[in-house]
Structures are given as structure tokens and as C-alpha cells.
Design a protein around this motif. Structure first.
Motif, mmCIF file in Angstrom:
data_model
loop_
_atom_site.group_PDB
_atom_site.id
_atom_site.type_symbol
_atom_site.label_atom_id
_atom_site.label_comp_id
_atom_site.label_asym_id
_atom_site.label_seq_id
_atom_site.Cartn_x
_atom_site.Cartn_y
_atom_site.Cartn_z
ATOM 1 N N VAL A 113 4.705 0.374 4.860
ATOM 2 C CA VAL A 113 3.349 0.809 5.211
ATOM 3 C C VAL A 113 2.688 1.379 3.954
ATOM 4 O O VAL A 113 3.269 2.213 3.260
ATOM 5 N N THR A 114 1.479 0.925 3.660
ATOM 6 C CA THR A 114 0.776 1.430 2.487
ATOM 7 C C THR A 114 -0.300 2.421 2.896
ATOM 8 O O THR A 114 -0.995 2.235 3.898
ATOM 9 N N PHE A 115 -0.415 3.491 2.138
ATOM 10 C CA PHE A 115 -1.461 4.485 2.380
ATOM 11 C C PHE A 115 -2.452 4.504 1.218
ATOM 12 O O PHE A 115 -3.117 5.505 0.990
ATOM 13 N N SER A 166 -11.289 2.200 -2.475
ATOM 14 C CA SER A 166 -11.135 2.133 -3.927
ATOM 15 C C SER A 166 -9.840 1.463 -4.368
ATOM 16 O O SER A 166 -9.714 1.042 -5.512
ATOM 17 N N GLY A 167 -8.860 1.396 -3.449
ATOM 18 C CA GLY A 167 -7.573 0.838 -3.822
ATOM 19 C C GLY A 167 -6.670 1.807 -4.571
ATOM 20 O O GLY A 167 -5.578 1.438 -5.004
ATOM 21 N N GLN A 168 -7.133 3.066 -4.729
ATOM 22 C CA GLN A 168 -6.327 4.071 -5.437
ATOM 23 C C GLN A 168 -4.949 4.193 -4.802
ATOM 24 O O GLN A 168 -4.801 4.254 -3.588
#
Length: 237
Positions: free
Chosen positions: A126-128, A133-135
Motif C-alpha cells: 500500500v502506498t501513502f 504531488s507524488g511526494q
């Protein structure tokens, strides 16, 4: 089940007037009292409190409020629905049981607080990362104090079905505090989109307390006794 239910909202934010919900209840009759305490910054404050003391992390003034309206809950059938549980609804429940001498039935809605599970979720892919912005989440991971997901309003209906007199939640949706009892009382299902929309709209208008009864009026200086502003009541059928 009733043809018409009355839902009063006596709290728009943590720190709102404690007199407002008491006046709503004493002025009655109400079937439900909803109380909205949470904002994103509020959750962060509560999480930091809990990290220092595992018995904290909820709205302490809610305990004082319930103590003031116990007769209406125990004798008049008033039900209270709130997100005052913050990041520690279990500790809030324990304190409420103490003041009520275990004489009220309290439902706790869990699952919104994913703060302890962030690393486990990341390990599962899982990506947070920032959606706009994609930061990378890695840049701020050590500064995160709270992480919550919204829980739907059918959980509130389920708790009422099981006889809860007070429902303690964390991050249910703000309009869901009022939508939940509508689902329960009128038997709405997840496909009743128009009815759910109506309940959501009613809850959204009232969720910030006196903001919908004149509190946002820019010429407040011209209103006699503005400090004695009323708080909203929904009549839903």
C-alpha cells in the motif's frame, strides 16, 4: 420504529459550547443527540495525547456532558451518537461505564484508526505517497502522528440494532452521525441512493452545529443576544 425522528446536533467541533447539547436535550423531545468533535488536527492532538498516556486520546468534555444528561438517556430513551471516541473509544467507553455504574449500553465502532498498521500496510504494497504531488511518504513518515480512514454509516445502524444507547466512534463521516439513525429507523439499504442522499444532506447541514442556525452570519453584531444562538434539530420522515 417511528414515522418521524428528531435528531439534534449539539456539537460542531472539539471545544464547542458544552451548554448547547444540554439545552437541546432539556428542551426536547429528542430521539437522538449527535455530537461532532473531530477534525484532522483534532485527531493528531488526540493521538499525541494517547502516545503519552494510553488512557487518553478522546474528548474528555464528552464525559461531563453525558453525566449531565444521564437521566434522559436512562429514562427517556435518548440515544447519543458521537465521534468523541477520537483515537481511543475503548478508554472513553470505560470512563462512561464508570460514571453510569454500568447501567447504559455503549457501542464502540472500530477500524478507522490505522496508525499502528501503517508499516504493515506498506509492507503489503500500500502506498501513502501524496496523491497530487507524488511526494514520497518516506519524506514525512517520521512526522506522522495519526492515520485514519472513514467508516460508513451502516455501522451506526448496526450498533443501534444491538441496543446501544451511546455510540462511540472515531472517524465515521460527519454527516453519518445523523444518517446512521435514519438508516436504522427507516430500514434504508445501500441501494436507496436518494434516501441516503437526503439523510447525508441533513447531516451535512447540521454537523457544524450553530453554523447552520446563524453562526456564520457576517453581520453578527446586528443580532440581539447572538451568544444565545440555538443549535439545529432535524425532523426526518
Amino acid at each position: 420504529m417511528k414515522d418521524i425522528i428528531r435528531i439534534g446536533n449539539g456539537q460542531g467541533f472539539w471545544g464547542d459550547s458544552i451548554d448547547a447539547p444540554v439545552n437541546l436535550v432539556k428542551g426536547g423531545p429528542l430521539d437522538y443527540l449527535t455530537l461532532d468533535y473531530l477534525a484532522e488536527v483534532t485527531l493528531s492532538i488526540m493521538q499525541r495525547q494517547k502516545l503519552k498516556n494510553p488512557k487518553t486520546g478522546y474528548a474528555r468534555d464528552f464525559i461531563d456532558l453525558v453525566n449531565s444528561i444521564l437521566p434522559e438517556i436512562q429514562e427517556n430513551g435518548l440515544k447519543v451518537i458521537t465521534n468523541a471516541g477520537g483515537v481511543n473509544p475503548e478508554a472513553c467507553r470505560e470512563e462512561l461505564q464508570n460514571i453510569s455504574e454500568n447501567k447504559i449500553k455503549i457501542g464502540v465502532i472500530q477500524g478507522d484508526d490505522i496508525y499502528p498498521d501503517i508499516q504493515m500496510l506498506r509492507d503489503k504494497g500500500v502506498t501513502f505517497d501524496h496523491m497530487d504531488s507524488g511526494q514520497s511518504f518516506d519524506e514525512i513518515a517520521d512526522k506522522v502522528y495519526s492515520a485514519n480512514v472513514y467508516i460508513n454509516s451502516f455501522t451506526i445502524s448496526d450498533a443501534l440494532e444491538q441496543g446501544a444507547q451511546i455510540i462511540l466512534a472515531g472517524r465515521v463521516s460527519d454527516p453519518g452521525l445523523a444518517l446512521g439513525p435514519c438508516i436504522y429507523e427507516f430500514g434504508w439499504n445501500k441501494e436507496n441512493y436518494n434516501k441516503i442522499a437526503a439523510g447525508t444532506l441533513a447531516g451535512h447541514i447540521t454537523e457544524c452545529g450553530a453554523q447552520c442556525t446563524g453562526g456564520n452570519f457576517s453581520n453578527w453584531r446586528d443580532v440581539p443576544d447572538m451568544a444565545n444562538l440555538g443549535y439545529p434539530i432535524i425532523e426526518m420522515s
